[in-house]
Design a protein around this motif. Structure first.
Motif, mmCIF file in Angstrom:
data_model
loop_
_atom_site.group_PDB
_atom_site.id
_atom_site.type_symbol
_atom_site.label_atom_id
_atom_site.label_comp_id
_atom_site.label_asym_id
_atom_site.label_seq_id
_atom_site.Cartn_x
_atom_site.Cartn_y
_atom_site.Cartn_z
ATOM 1 N N THR A 280 0.838 -1.207 0.000
ATOM 2 C CA THR A 280 0.000 0.000 0.000
ATOM 3 C C THR A 280 0.867 1.249 0.000
ATOM 4 O OG1 THR A 280 -1.783 -1.139 1.182
ATOM 5 C CG2 THR A 280 -1.769 1.270 1.264
ATOM 6 N N ASN B 20 -3.814 4.415 7.502
ATOM 7 C CA ASN B 20 -4.944 4.808 6.652
ATOM 8 C C ASN B 20 -5.418 6.220 6.989
ATOM 9 O OD1 ASN B 20 -4.963 2.429 5.215
ATOM 10 N ND2 ASN B 20 -6.581 1.477 6.413
ATOM 11 N N SER C 225 -2.191 -0.152 11.043
ATOM 12 C CA SER C 225 -2.806 0.009 9.723
ATOM 13 C C SER C 225 -3.861 1.104 9.745
ATOM 14 C CB SER C 225 -3.435 -1.324 9.282
ATOM 15 O OG SER C 225 -2.459 -2.339 9.182
ATOM 16 N N ARG D 103 -5.530 2.019 0.109
ATOM 17 C CA ARG D 103 -5.651 1.892 1.554
ATOM 18 C C ARG D 103 -5.368 0.444 1.972
ATOM 19 N NH1 ARG D 103 -5.548 6.407 0.757
ATOM 20 N NH2 ARG D 103 -6.872 8.120 1.531
#
Length: 438
Positions: free
Chosen positions: A179, A210, A206, A191
């Motif tokens: 990503t 994001n 994560s 994402r």
């Protein structure tokens, strides 16, 4: 694999310590039994005398199955009085002797390989006891088999689970890496996929990544929008300024009105860029070092006092409503004054003559609330979410005075202070509400 090896070594160390501790405890238990027997024989001697003591030692030797326990009672001269040892043991008495080195008569238990020995004084006599090691060996044998089986099970299961977790972790780290690679290549919409209700460390990381990517995307979109708005809003005044300058260049006489108009146009452009610079400074620098506790009643009083003449000239009634207790806000006093000034000025500018503008504040359990209420024409519902965008103005012609940055600046100040600014209908009019969270 390194973690699996470390896990196996630590598990082996734990099991080895458990084996050693058990061996020590069982051996100490055997010695405790011999100490207890010696104390009992001392009591027997004190109560019954020599004859009873000798009889009791002989009885203990006779009931010792296959010489699992050995006894020897020596008198003051070192002669054997009773027991199941046929001759004296070497002096000093060792703590442990192999079974074949003890002068025993009769059978010896098959599993006895040696004896732990102990000597105690019982009156004028010397009592020597020995306990076979077969019980300890049997316990340790059973424990050793259990520990080996447990260790193998733990290592095998640990390796299986560790490999599975390692593969899952590797896949998730690869997803994060892929990503980030896509984002660095220009795909800002990429994402990391997160399982619903996941609460592990990688999920939290994560989620934060994001959120960071989303914020970066919003900032880039905002910068793009700002660039477009600057190009749109600056084009007209710059064209007007150029036309006036060309007219002045070509005209044999310079009129004061043209010079004044050019200066006004220049001031408008400078004011717009100063407002943009002010917003950028608030959003990009750390202004929290100037934060202190402020009584918002003082800020409200100062701002309304400054705008009272302007409101009177516009035929607008400007009032305040504050409680007796302090309205404490932790923040930058200058920025808080700028925030309230922009909102009051905005209300006065957009309300017709005869309108009322009320500035109020109150303490609530959730936090301090600052409100600017008017009964003017209000804001259309479709525009209420966009009024805090840079250069946004409700007029389609966009020819009225102003640059559309006042409310954007107010929003930036609220964000810096961790406050939430909202706009709603007053029916008629508009309510701006700022919640300073506790």
């Amino acid at each position: 694999m390194q973690y699996s090896f470390l896990y196996s070594v630590l598990s082996a160390l734990v099991f080895a310590l458990a084996y050693w501790f058990t061996q020590y405890e069982v051996q100490d238990w055997v010695l405790d039994q011999m100490r207890s027997d010696a104390a009992t024989l001392v009591e027997i001697f004190e109560l019954g005398g020599d004859e009873v003591l000798v009889d009791r030692v002989d009885a203990l030797a006779e009931v010792s199955f296959q010489n699992a326990r050995v006894y020897q009672l020596l008198n003051a001269d070192g002669a054997i009085v009773s027991g199941n040892l046929s001759s004296t043991v070497e002096s000093p008495l060792p703590d442990y002797l192999p079974a074949q080195e003890l002068p025993l008569g009769g059978e010896i238990h098959d599993e006895v390989t040696g004896y732990w020995l102990r000597a105690d004084d019982v009156g004028p006599y010397r009592l020597i006891q020995g306990a076979g090691d077969h019980i300890v060996l049997e316990i340790l044998e059973a424990l050793g088999m259990a520990l080996v089986a447990g260790y193998l099970a733990v290592v095998i299961l640990g390796l299986i689970v560790g490999v599975q977790i390692g593969r899952i972790t590797e896949r998730r780290i690869s997803a994060i890496s892929n990503t980030l690679t896509e984002v660095s290549s220009g795909n800002l919409a990429s994402r990391i996929q997160i399982a619903p209700n996941a609460r592990d460390d990688l999920s939290r990381v994560s989620t934060e990544i994001n959120n960071m990517l989303g914020q970066i995307n919003r900032l880039l979109e905002s910068q793009e929008q700002i660039s477009n708005d600057i190009a749109h809003d600056m084009r007209t005044p710059l064209q007007h300024l150029r036309q006036r300058l060309e007219k002045l260049r070509d005209s044999p006489t310079i009129r004061p009105d043209d010079i004044t108009a050019s200066l006004d146009q220049t001031e408008e452009i400078i004011a717009t860029f100063n407002a943009l610079l002010r917003i950028a400074q608030i959003e990009g620098s750390d202004r929290r070092e100037r934060f202190a506790w402020n009584d918002l009643r003082e800020v409200i009083g100062n701002v309304t006092e400054v705008f009272e003449p302007t409101a009177e000239d516009a035929g607008i009634e400007l009032t305040i409503k504050v409680p007796d207790e302090q309205l404490e806000v932790f923040g930058d006093r200058n920025l808080l004054t700028q925030l309230l000034s922009n909102l009051v000025e905005n209300a006065i500018k957009h309300c017709p003559a005869g309108s009322k503008v009320l500035v109020s504040g109150e303490n609530t359990p959730e936090g301090l609330i600052l409100r600017i209420t008017d009964d003017g024409p209000g804001i259309e519902c479709r525009d209420q979410e966009r009024i805090f965008h840079r250069f946004f103005r409700g007029e389609k012609s966009r020819n009225s005075p102003g640059n559309g940055l006042g409310l954007a600046l107010a929003k930036a100040i609220c964000d810096l202070h961790g406050a939430v600014i909202t706009v709603s209908d007053n029916d008629p009019g508009t309510v701006f509400e700022i919640m300073f969270l506790t």
